[in-house]
Scaffold this motif. Sequence first.
Motif, PDB file in Angstrom:
ATOM      1  N   VAL A 237       0.863  -1.176   0.000  1.00 20.53           N
ATOM      2  CA  VAL A 237       0.000   0.000   0.000  1.00 20.53           C
ATOM      3  C   VAL A 237       0.903   1.231   0.000  1.00 20.53           C
ATOM      4  O   VAL A 237       1.800   1.346   0.844  1.00 20.53           O
ATOM      5  N   THR A 238       0.671   2.119  -0.944  1.00 22.89           N
ATOM      6  CA  THR A 238       1.538   3.289  -1.052  1.00 22.89           C
ATOM      7  C   THR A 238       0.736   4.519  -1.458  1.00 22.89           C
ATOM      8  O   THR A 238      -0.297   4.402  -2.140  1.00 22.89           O
ATOM      9  N   SER A 239       1.191   5.690  -1.002  1.00 21.17           N
ATOM     10  CA  SER A 239       0.612   6.916  -1.547  1.00 21.17           C
ATOM     11  C   SER A 239       1.037   7.034  -3.002  1.00 21.17           C
ATOM     12  O   SER A 239       2.115   6.582  -3.400  1.00 21.17           O
ATOM     13  N   TRP A 240       0.173   7.644  -3.799  1.00 21.52           N
ATOM     14  CA  TRP A 240       0.361   7.672  -5.258  1.00 21.52           C
ATOM     15  C   TRP A 240      -0.081   9.054  -5.729  1.00 21.52           C
ATOM     16  O   TRP A 240      -1.252   9.404  -5.648  1.00 21.52           O
ATOM     17  N   THR A 241       0.870   9.838  -6.205  1.00 25.65           N
ATOM     18  CA  THR A 241       0.583  11.217  -6.564  1.00 25.65           C
ATOM     19  C   THR A 241      -0.006  11.303  -7.968  1.00 25.65           C
ATOM     20  O   THR A 241       0.522  10.696  -8.912  1.00 25.65           O
ATOM     21  N   VAL A 242      -1.094  12.056  -8.085  1.00 29.38           N
ATOM     22  CA  VAL A 242      -1.731  12.260  -9.385  1.00 29.38           C
ATOM     23  C   VAL A 242      -1.721  13.753  -9.710  1.00 29.38           C
ATOM     24  O   VAL A 242      -1.619  14.602  -8.825  1.00 29.38           O
ATOM     25  N   LEU A 266      -7.326   2.648  -3.708  1.00 28.81           N
ATOM     26  CA  LEU A 266      -8.067   2.497  -2.457  1.00 28.81           C
ATOM     27  C   LEU A 266      -8.768   3.791  -2.064  1.00 28.81           C
ATOM     28  O   LEU A 266      -9.923   3.779  -1.636  1.00 28.81           O
ATOM     29  N   VAL A 267      -8.064   4.918  -2.150  1.00 29.41           N
ATOM     30  CA  VAL A 267      -8.636   6.211  -1.778  1.00 29.41           C
ATOM     31  C   VAL A 267      -8.208   7.250  -2.814  1.00 29.41           C
ATOM     32  O   VAL A 267      -7.016   7.425  -3.049  1.00 29.41           O
ATOM     33  N   VAL A 274      -4.003  12.170   0.829  1.00 27.77           N
ATOM     34  CA  VAL A 274      -3.931  11.061   1.778  1.00 27.77           C
ATOM     35  C   VAL A 274      -2.539  10.450   1.738  1.00 27.77           C
ATOM     36  O   VAL A 274      -1.877  10.437   0.701  1.00 27.77           O
ATOM     37  N   GLY A 275      -2.080   9.950   2.889  1.00 24.87           N
ATOM     38  CA  GLY A 275      -0.751   9.354   2.943  1.00 24.87           C
ATOM     39  C   GLY A 275      -0.513   8.642   4.252  1.00 24.87           C
ATOM     40  O   GLY A 275      -1.441   8.404   5.038  1.00 24.87           O
ATOM     41  N   SER A 276       0.731   8.285   4.511  1.00 26.47           N
ATOM     42  CA  SER A 276       1.168   7.610   5.736  1.00 26.47           C
ATOM     43  C   SER A 276       0.359   6.349   6.024  1.00 26.47           C
ATOM     44  O   SER A 276      -0.158   6.165   7.130  1.00 26.47           O
ATOM     45  N   PRO A 277       0.222   5.429   5.061  1.00 26.42           N
ATOM     46  CA  PRO A 277      -0.604   4.242   5.290  1.00 26.42           C
ATOM     47  C   PRO A 277       0.045   3.241   6.237  1.00 26.42           C
ATOM     48  O   PRO A 277       1.267   3.077   6.251  1.00 26.42           O
ATOM     49  N   VAL A 278      -0.780   2.573   7.049  1.00 32.52           N
ATOM     50  CA  VAL A 278      -0.350   1.446   7.884  1.00 32.52           C
ATOM     51  C   VAL A 278      -1.424   0.371   7.770  1.00 32.52           C
ATOM     52  O   VAL A 278      -2.618   0.655   7.864  1.00 32.52           O
ATOM     53  N   VAL A 279      -0.992  -0.891   7.561  1.00 28.97           N
ATOM     54  CA  VAL A 279      -1.913  -2.013   7.372  1.00 28.97           C
ATOM     55  C   VAL A 279      -2.130  -2.721   8.697  1.00 28.97           C
ATOM     56  O   VAL A 279      -1.177  -2.956   9.456  1.00 28.97           O
ATOM     57  N   SER A 280      -3.370  -3.071   8.989  1.00 30.66           N
ATOM     58  CA  SER A 280      -3.693  -3.713  10.263  1.00 30.66           C
ATOM     59  C   SER A 280      -3.060  -5.100  10.350  1.00 30.66           C
ATOM     60  O   SER A 280      -2.850  -5.771   9.331  1.00 30.66           O
ATOM     61  N   THR A 290      -5.390  11.834   6.395  1.00 30.15           N
ATOM     62  CA  THR A 290      -6.002  12.598   5.318  1.00 30.15           C
ATOM     63  C   THR A 290      -6.028  14.074   5.682  1.00 30.15           C
ATOM     64  O   THR A 290      -6.306  14.436   6.833  1.00 30.15           O
ATOM     65  N   SER A 291      -5.737  14.928   4.711  1.00 24.61           N
ATOM     66  CA  SER A 291      -5.703  16.377   4.925  1.00 24.61           C
ATOM     67  C   SER A 291      -6.461  17.050   3.797  1.00 24.61           C
ATOM     68  O   SER A 291      -6.122  16.864   2.617  1.00 24.61           O
ATOM     69  N   THR A 292      -7.499  17.816   4.132  1.00 21.65           N
ATOM     70  CA  THR A 292      -8.287  18.474   3.093  1.00 21.65           C
ATOM     71  C   THR A 292      -7.452  19.496   2.339  1.00 21.65           C
ATOM     72  O   THR A 292      -6.557  20.132   2.900  1.00 21.65           O
ATOM     73  N   ILE A 293      -7.739  19.629   1.067  1.00 20.27           N
ATOM     74  CA  ILE A 293      -7.043  20.612   0.241  1.00 20.27           C
ATOM     75  C   ILE A 293      -7.541  22.009   0.613  1.00 20.27           C
ATOM     76  O   ILE A 293      -8.744  22.248   0.718  1.00 20.27           O
TER      77      ILE A 293
END
Length: 711
Positions: A237-242, A266-267, A274-280, A290-293
């Motif tokens: 799972v990784t953040s992915w910049t668009v 995923l999101v 969104v970023g800093s993912p951690v898997v359970s 998550t941080s609103t724009i």
Amino acid sequence: MTQDTSADAAPHPQTPFHDLDSYLALGRVGGLVLSPDGTRLVTAVQSLDPGRTGFVSALWEVDPAGERPARRLTRSAKGESSAAFTAAGDLLFTSARPDPDGTPDDDARAALWSLPAGGGEARVVATAPGGLGGICTARDADVVSVTAPVLPSAADLAEDAGLRKTRKDLKVDAVWHTGYPVRHWDHDLGPDADRRFALSLGRLAEGEQAELRQLTGAGRQLDEAGAALSPDGATLVTSWTVDDAGAARRETLVAVDTATGERRTLVDDPDAEVGSPVVSPDGRWVAYVTSTITSPTESPVVRAGLVALDGSGEPQVLADDWDRWPTSLAWLPDSSGLLVTADEDGRGPVFLLTFDGAPGAGSVTVERVTADAATFTDVQVAPDGSASYALRTSYAAPSEPVRVDLAAFVASGAPGEREPVVAVVLPSPAPAPELPGTLTEVETTAEDGSRVRAWLALPAGASAADPAPLLLWIHGGPLNSWNAWSWRWNPWIMVARGYAVLLPDPALSTGYGQEFVQRGWGAWGDKPYTDLLAITDAAEALDEIDASRTAAMGGSFGGYMANWVAGHTDRFRAIVTHASLWALDQFGPTTDHAYYWAREMTPEMAEAHSPHRYVGDIRTPVLVVHGDKDYRVPIGEGLRLWRELLADSGLPAADDGTTVHRFLYFPTENHWVLTPQHAKVWYSGVLAFLAEHVLDVPEGEGDRVLPTTLG
């Protein structure tokens, strides 16, 4: 307070802060990882190299039980970093140090090394032409993921090696860009970009290296990406910049199959990053930040988020009514909740977020776990959930490893009624140094009724009979807080020279709730400025402070505020402005991520709050400090500020060119000024300037009150 300024009067070093060489030699702890069985903690310690011109890191083991002293694990001239444990307990790290079984190469890039759990020598297990980083390991499987920068036209690492050699041989460093941005903080982007790879280490023969399986292709989607592997290693799972309209960028969250490279989203929230993912630990859920724009009228809202790893259901925001911004997340072993860190009131405690039922099925409860007046980072949870480990820092001490008794916290009462616990300090490889003074707090009430607080570092012996001169230090950000030790902006060096240092959190600071940020949003020269003056008034009213001898200083946003202060009051004897914003119309399009600035202020807001408009009102001596490699606040800001100070300020240069203002310029430094000897020059230069204008040292003799003279 008396100050001996004679040429032979060198202060007697009582603490490391009295001598810059001693200060620079202090070990600096950073990063913390816990082995899968919970028996080993590993951290990195940064120290001076033999030539005292750079810092190198080594890995140290810390006893989680706190019974044994820390022991050093690695040692090399190149240093080691990015520690991570495999499922088998081997310690992985990256280093550019020579491979004992390879050919010496002075230009070697960072390789992936493994130090066996059972003992023995570390060995190289993977390499790439551009180096390796971004280590992720699976908790229950022999799967590792790493990043490697690859040139865009290279299909694989072998082709990348050939292309790199050709560029090097022909001395080509040109970069062909097809998108934005082209710079980040202190480095140029490209020509290569990170790609994700997966590898297995379980059956490597002696001297053999793992095969790197490419998971992602060319593109800048992984710039500054956070990533995590599922416990079984099947999913990354990784953040992915668009890309967004207006040359803007936004982070989404994706899942990548580590066997096939198949990617699914995923999101993807058009209104948030969104970023800093951690898997359970049960492999079912992904928690993230998550941080609103932002917009010119709305500040960001930062929350924890939750989404199913298999993509079922919609992403959720957790604890939306909790008025704090999460900074990191760590799962409990049974997946029943998360340990969350967040800024709060000049601190950064650990909180426990528990699900009232299954994750994703109901409400949550948030409780403060730690009672310390400190900030916690790098939180690691013991496999049985009885304790957590972290680095604890504050302005009373740099980062040090600690243990938090989660079992005692849970046993202290029912949810919502539990008592926070104090962390236990573990034997550190770099014990906290003795301080030259004391740390206290100051607070006041702003005109609009808001509470404004600050840390105040006082020199030993400051009293009504011998009050100390005051330095107002303004933090950067602006979404930030003075809640953690800083090696680059360390108040204790100034305290050792007799100054009291005020570290305030004005409007826009984090840890005081959404409204406290919003009251300064889009209007930097309003509430942030009046908050600073109000808290300075409160500090100057103390018996230990000499209100007739004050100065103000700041870096980045703090430098902006220092410039604004200089143009709006002459109450300070001197101003130090580092890496500062000066002309906002010029800064906006030239900063490294201009699209973010466009979200922050309209052109009209920027014009109204640009310090350069008030240059004619500056009647205070100003020290300008800037590094040429600063891409966040480009050097043009410092150059324009310097010229306009001399030509247009209310305290201009004389006809013969002499001036009370000074410009400390670093051609090879960036936003922070990081190399040891340049940091020494920075502190020495600031102290010399302040000595002249605050301590009334004769002009040109400010260096005589320093522990070392300027070259």
